[in-house]
Enzyme design. Sequence first.
Site, PDB file in Angstrom:
ATOM      1  CE  LYS A 172      56.591  41.315  75.570  1.00  0.00           C
ATOM      2  NZ  LYS A 172      55.990  42.642  75.574  1.00  0.00           N
ATOM      3  CD  GLN A 186      52.786  44.090  74.156  1.00  0.00           C
ATOM      4  OE1 GLN A 186      53.203  43.207  74.884  1.00  0.00           O
ATOM      5  NE2 GLN A 186      53.575  44.869  73.442  1.00  0.00           N
ATOM      6  CG  ASP A 246      56.928  45.570  80.661  1.00  0.00           C
ATOM      7  OD1 ASP A 246      58.056  45.192  80.280  1.00  0.00           O
ATOM      8  OD2 ASP A 246      56.117  46.139  79.913  1.00  0.00           O
TER       9      ASP A 246
END
Length: 287
Positions: free
Chosen positions: A54, A98, A121
């Site tokens: 990412k 994450q 996200d």
Amino acid sequence: MSAIIMDGTAVADAIHQDTTRRAARFERASGRKPCLATLLVGDDPASQTYVRMKTNRCRSAGLDSRRYHLGNDATTEDAVQLVRDLSADESVDGILVQHPMPAQIDERAVFEAIASTKDVDGVTAASFAAMALAEPGFASCTPGGIMRILDAYDVDPAGQRAVVVGRSPILGKPVGMLLLARDATVTYCHSKTANLPDVVGEADIVVAAVGRPELIRGDWIKPGAVVIDAGYNPGNIGDVEYTSAASRARLITPVPGGVGPTTIAVLLAQTVDAAEANQGDTREHSA
Ligand code: NAP
């Protein structure tokens, strides 16, 4: 019949090019690059790889990224405090936490510390509610990527029977809701669903989001259906039995090279969306 392969890498590249152009325009207007902060807790090798992918992708699109890493013994409070600090930091536009995180961490508490304006996200309850109510907000990235693939191949979900196999909060549930918002008739399947082959066999659009290699057999697929395989299992194997499904479907995503690449592309696109909103939308000031 042999299906047309839906090329997720090409869809992701198109999103990435657009994001690169928008990031450059944002930088010209504001004097800084859009910035994504990533938080990794613990030392799971797959998570480390995902975060690295990412941040590399950020660099190639002209975004800044800041990596934060807490050790395996970090507490929920450590992670929540860091995310709160990033939420308050004006130079950070988007926050990616994450997951999965180590077992002692309350993931939900950490997600909920992300300001909804920076939840690129799409993991907070506020983002989920916004999506459910068709209000402005950030979609979960993988479902968002799936919708981009359908659009790129002119698949209009309206009036179609869509079957989503899987109901996780980051993938199955939201993709079903996005399909519903586009007027599909949506059925969710899960581990307790009876007669899964029959239900899948009625679908015009199948989304496999399970995490079980080749659970969805090719001969379940209705001839002419659209098959999206979001599964990613060890050995680059999807949730759909690819070759036989491709012999019946009209359109199908491969694994790898299908849904996967679009997830990061949507994350970066949403980071630029957040930067523009954070800056009072620089679009009209562009050169
Ligand atoms: P998850 O949280 O484990 O959820 C799996 C879902 O599948 C659950 O709803 C479960 O049902 C259902 N399920 C399990 N066994 C089943 C069976 N035999 N029949 C029908 N349904 C069954 O997984 P996830 O996070 O959504 O991920 C699913 C897959 O997508 C994984 O392969 C993952 O690697 C992949 N993924 C890919 C991306 C990407 O970027 N491409 C992103 C996220 C995830 P219950 O609810 O009843 O337990």
